[in-house]
Design an enzyme around this catalytic site. Structure first.
Site, short mmCIF file in Angstrom:
data_model
loop_
_atom_site.label_atom_id
_atom_site.label_comp_id
_atom_site.label_asym_id
_atom_site.label_seq_id
_atom_site.Cartn_x
_atom_site.Cartn_y
_atom_site.Cartn_z
N GLY A 186 0.80 -1.21 0.00
CA GLY A 186 0.00 0.00 0.00
C GLY A 186 0.84 1.26 0.00
O GLY A 186 2.08 1.24 0.04
N ILE A 187 0.14 2.38 0.00
CA ILE A 187 0.79 3.68 -0.13
C ILE A 187 1.68 4.00 1.07
O ILE A 187 2.78 4.54 0.92
CB ILE A 187 -0.30 4.76 -0.35
CG1 ILE A 187 0.30 6.07 -0.82
CG2 ILE A 187 -1.13 4.96 0.89
CD1 ILE A 187 -0.77 7.05 -1.31
N ARG A 215 -1.57 -9.42 0.62
CA ARG A 215 -2.26 -10.53 -0.03
C ARG A 215 -1.51 -10.95 -1.30
O ARG A 215 -1.38 -12.12 -1.59
CB ARG A 215 -3.69 -10.12 -0.38
CG ARG A 215 -4.52 -11.24 -0.99
CD ARG A 215 -5.95 -10.79 -1.23
NE ARG A 215 -6.60 -10.41 0.02
CZ ARG A 215 -7.80 -9.83 0.08
NH1 ARG A 215 -8.45 -9.51 -1.03
NH2 ARG A 215 -8.33 -9.54 1.26
N ASP A 227 -3.60 -13.52 3.69
CA ASP A 227 -4.86 -12.80 3.68
C ASP A 227 -5.20 -12.47 5.13
O ASP A 227 -5.38 -13.37 5.96
CB ASP A 227 -5.95 -13.68 3.05
CG ASP A 227 -7.30 -12.98 2.95
OD1 ASP A 227 -7.48 -11.93 3.60
OD2 ASP A 227 -8.17 -13.49 2.24
N THR A 238 -2.83 -0.94 6.97
CA THR A 238 -3.81 -1.39 5.99
C THR A 238 -5.18 -1.49 6.64
O THR A 238 -5.29 -1.59 7.86
CB THR A 238 -3.40 -2.76 5.40
OG1 THR A 238 -4.27 -3.08 4.30
CG2 THR A 238 -3.47 -3.86 6.44
N TRP A 239 -6.20 -1.44 5.81
CA TRP A 239 -7.58 -1.62 6.26
C TRP A 239 -8.40 -2.06 5.05
O TRP A 239 -7.98 -1.90 3.91
CB TRP A 239 -8.15 -0.34 6.87
CG TRP A 239 -8.23 0.82 5.93
CD1 TRP A 239 -7.21 1.66 5.57
CD2 TRP A 239 -9.38 1.27 5.20
NE1 TRP A 239 -7.64 2.60 4.67
CE2 TRP A 239 -8.98 2.38 4.42
CE3 TRP A 239 -10.71 0.85 5.14
CZ2 TRP A 239 -9.85 3.07 3.59
CZ3 TRP A 239 -11.58 1.54 4.32
CH2 TRP A 239 -11.16 2.64 3.56
N LYS A 272 -9.94 10.73 10.26
CA LYS A 272 -11.31 10.32 10.58
C LYS A 272 -11.45 10.08 12.09
O LYS A 272 -12.56 9.97 12.60
CB LYS A 272 -11.68 9.05 9.79
CG LYS A 272 -11.99 9.33 8.34
CD LYS A 272 -12.58 8.14 7.63
CE LYS A 272 -11.61 6.98 7.48
NZ LYS A 272 -10.42 7.33 6.68
N TYR A 277 -11.40 3.06 13.24
CA TYR A 277 -10.09 3.43 13.77
C TYR A 277 -10.02 3.16 15.28
O TYR A 277 -8.99 2.71 15.80
CB TYR A 277 -9.80 4.91 13.53
CG TYR A 277 -9.39 5.27 12.12
CD1 TYR A 277 -9.01 4.32 11.19
CD2 TYR A 277 -9.37 6.61 11.72
CE1 TYR A 277 -8.62 4.68 9.91
CE2 TYR A 277 -8.98 6.97 10.44
CZ TYR A 277 -8.62 6.01 9.54
OH TYR A 277 -8.23 6.38 8.28
N MET A 302 -7.13 4.85 -1.05
CA MET A 302 -7.10 6.24 -0.59
C MET A 302 -5.87 6.92 -1.16
O MET A 302 -4.83 6.95 -0.53
CB MET A 302 -7.11 6.28 0.95
CG MET A 302 -8.33 5.64 1.56
SD MET A 302 -8.16 5.32 3.34
CE MET A 302 -8.08 6.98 4.00
#
Length: 353
Positions: free
Chosen positions: A12-13, A34, A48, A71-72, A112, A144, A179
């Protein structure tokens, strides 16, 4: 200080930026995803997060000293996201528990925490800006908070320290990320240039005229590394942004200039990217074919729904970094450079023409 870091969400980012930084700093880095991508200095771990048995098998022989949870998983309702994402954190830490090696866990969440979940984002009674860590939680359900609670429970049980990192909109490079404001705006600008459409700011007057900040993924990676290895960062929650503020009325012109565009005048009308880009999958596939781009799937590059959530907010949102500064994190990243550097990297990797 170095050790072995397990980066959960390494593709991810945030995870990819953190994994790259820690590998460059001499850490042994385990990159869990994953579908982990090959990256220099990073050992891929395929698992996973929502398959507890497979997760236990993948982590059973690993002995990380540090864990980064970056991650989410998105689901239609907040209740589903609370259940799924809170459990994923518990499952990771439970799978690592028998090894007894974990000394610190860093959890990445976001603003958030102060603005509320997607279901009622930026509505109701909100804390005063700039947001400060001591303002605490809103009286609403939020995934969160569920992730934080899972970390706090495991830390109290197993004796490791923790840190929570709350970035603003993250600017960084990742394909398939949910995102991703910087790449979304790069794709939108490219579509405008290639089709002759006006390059219109899609958001609200409050965002166009008000002050805002963002978080470069590389700045966040340095912040994670600092908190994970500093005594001052132990058992603390931190906001993390670049350290400057800007107005979108200024940044929009900077972005337009990089792409060779003239920005359209802003008349105060909200024009969401999700609507503007709704029929652009085929257009992007044609642009990708014409320019020999590496990713023809628009949905793997752009997340207009999330960029709309940030740029459409009816309030000014800025973030206080005083807590980190007082405790010793002094790094600074100009936000216009964050966007322009990203665009250059996307072009170099043939993700935009």
């Amino acid at each position: 200080m170095t050790g072995t870091a397990l980066i959960v969400g390494a593709s991810g980012i945030v995870g990819s930026a953190t994994a790259s930084l820690m590998a460059a700093e001499g850490w042994s880095v385990l990159g869990l995803a994953r579908n982990p991508a090959a990256a220099p200095g990073i050992h891929p771990v395929r698992a996973d997060l929502h398959d507890p048995g497979a997760l236990r098998d993948a982590l059973s022989d690993l002995r990380p000293s540090h864990v980064v949870l970056a991650t989410w998983t998105r689901r239609p309702t907040e209740a589903e996201m609370i259940r799924l994402n809170g459990q994923a954190v518990r499952d990771v830490l439970e799978a690592l528990r028998p090894g007894g090696s974990v000394r610190h866990v860093a959890l990445v969440t976001g603003l958030k925490h102060y603005l509320g979940p997607f279901e009622n984002y930026g509505t109701g009674r909100l804390p005063q800006t700039p947001f400060r860590e001591e303002q605490g939680r809103l009286p609403v359900e939020n995934f969160y908070y569920a992730q934080e609670d899972a970390v706090f429970e495991a830390a109290a049980r197993d004796g490791f320290t923790w840190s929570v990192h709350r970035p603003h909109s993250i600017v960084g490079k990742a394909v398939g990320n949910a995102m991703n404001m910087g790449t979304t705006l790069a794709v939108y600008a490219t579509l405008c240039r290639e089709t002759g459409r006006p390059f219109r700011f899609p958001g609200s007057a409050a965002q166009w005229n008000g002050l805002v900040d963002v978080t470069d993924a590389r700045q966040l990676a340095h912040h994670i590394l600092w908190a994970s290895t500093s005594r001052a960062g132990a058992d603390e929650a931190f906001n993390v942004v670049n350290g400057d503020v800007f107005r979108w009325s200024w940044m929009w012109e900077r972005i337009a200039r990089w792409f060779g565009l003239e920005p359209a005048p802003f008349d105060g009308t909200v024009r969401p990217l999700e609507e503007q880009m709704a029929g652009d999958a085929a257009v992007w596939a044609e642009i990708a074919a014409r320019h020999g781009l590496a990713e023809p799937d628009l949905d793997r590059l752009a997340s207009p729904w999330h960029t709309d959530a940030d740029l459409g907010r009816p309030i000014e949102v800025v973030t206080d970094m005083g807590k980190s500064r007082r405790l010793g994190f002094l790094r600074y990243q100009p936000s216009d450079d964050a966007f322009l550097d990203l665009f250059g990297r996307l072009r170099a990797d043939r993700l935009i023409p």
